[in-house]
Write a protein that holds these residues in place. Sequence first.
Motif, PDB file in Angstrom:
ATOM      1  N   THR A 155       0.819  -1.212   0.000  1.00 34.42           N
ATOM      2  CA  THR A 155       0.000   0.000   0.000  1.00 34.42           C
ATOM      3  C   THR A 155       0.855   1.265   0.000  1.00 34.42           C
ATOM      4  O   THR A 155       1.863   1.340   0.709  1.00 34.42           O
ATOM      5  N   GLN A 156       0.458   2.247  -0.788  1.00 36.09           N
ATOM      6  CA  GLN A 156       1.200   3.509  -0.874  1.00 36.09           C
ATOM      7  C   GLN A 156       1.372   4.093   0.529  1.00 36.09           C
ATOM      8  O   GLN A 156       0.399   4.250   1.272  1.00 36.09           O
ATOM      9  N   CYS A 157       2.600   4.410   0.878  1.00 36.32           N
ATOM     10  CA  CYS A 157       2.898   4.760   2.272  1.00 36.32           C
ATOM     11  C   CYS A 157       3.105   6.251   2.505  1.00 36.32           C
ATOM     12  O   CYS A 157       3.280   6.666   3.656  1.00 36.32           O
ATOM     13  N   SER A 158       3.072   7.080   1.471  1.00 38.23           N
ATOM     14  CA  SER A 158       3.545   8.466   1.592  1.00 38.23           C
ATOM     15  C   SER A 158       2.842   9.272   2.675  1.00 38.23           C
ATOM     16  O   SER A 158       3.467  10.112   3.334  1.00 38.23           O
ATOM     17  N   SER A 159       1.558   9.039   2.904  1.00 41.75           N
ATOM     18  CA  SER A 159       0.863   9.852   3.901  1.00 41.75           C
ATOM     19  C   SER A 159       0.925   9.263   5.301  1.00 41.75           C
ATOM     20  O   SER A 159       0.457   9.882   6.257  1.00 41.75           O
ATOM     21  N   PHE A 160       1.511   8.077   5.442  1.00 41.36           N
ATOM     22  CA  PHE A 160       1.501   7.386   6.737  1.00 41.36           C
ATOM     23  C   PHE A 160       2.836   7.432   7.470  1.00 41.36           C
ATOM     24  O   PHE A 160       2.911   7.056   8.636  1.00 41.36           O
TER      25      PHE A 160
END
Length: 293
Positions: free
Chosen positions: A136-141
């Motif tokens: 899962t795309q992690c950029s905001s987490f």
Amino acid sequence: RRVLFRSGGNVTDTWGKLFHGAYPELASRSVADLLSWTVLRTKKFREACLQQRSDLQEPRLQQRSECPDVTGLTHFIEFWAGSGTMTKEHVRRGLTCRRFDLDYNSLHDCTIGAGLRLWLEEVMRMAPGGLIWNGTQCSSFVMLSRSKSQRRVENGYYGDESRLFVQKGNEQMKVLSLIIAIAALVGVDWILEQPSGSVLPLMQPLKGVMEFDNGFKVTTWLGMFGAESPKPLQLWCNNRRFTALSRTRPRSTKTGLVDRLDKGKFRGRKHALKQSQSYPAKFAAAVAALAPS
């Protein structure tokens, strides 16, 4: 099923919106009914594939040119696949694989109804004991974006939802929670991969669903698999065989991912971060080697 509905995060409302967006013709059905429907569809598809394979073994059918093309069940799915390195290594082992990423096709967008329907249809075609890999795309987490995302324990890590990248991250989390719930109900293994500092696994309803399926964390380092940067990962899994992926921090690596600034702040190294988004082949091969024979 009742235990699943007590897993947290108001799953009835969350999954209802997802299901009804993906299957508008079933908008009158409850979430409980739709979960049962996914299990029944999976069971019927598996039975149909087994029957077709059995029929094809008969000499009279092997001689017929009109014999149906049987693709069979899927053994491995890679969601948010990026470069697809993980899929490639599973294909090398002779497994039937699928991979999905918005970079491949706009219809692979799981946050819209048509895209989510495509993803769920593939999950329902998986073999028992197959594996769903979720990168899962992690950029905001991650910690590097915390000042903008505002993901904190006080807001359940949902962060500042006025920001588009936070909204997208939250929608992906909800989709992931539904995928893992279905996987748990139909006997499929799953792995969620995130950088060590990601708060994604702490969010509801995802956290509760992983607990429902006895999910646990494995810590590993991509630097131990040939990556140029050490990059620690947290792998959340539901099968103990994946503990074989655990590694300790490498003694030395060529490149770090962040620069430390004053007052405890960090700055990401863009080129290194971009390169680290692709799994080293040795890591993907180690995962594929754990697939049931």
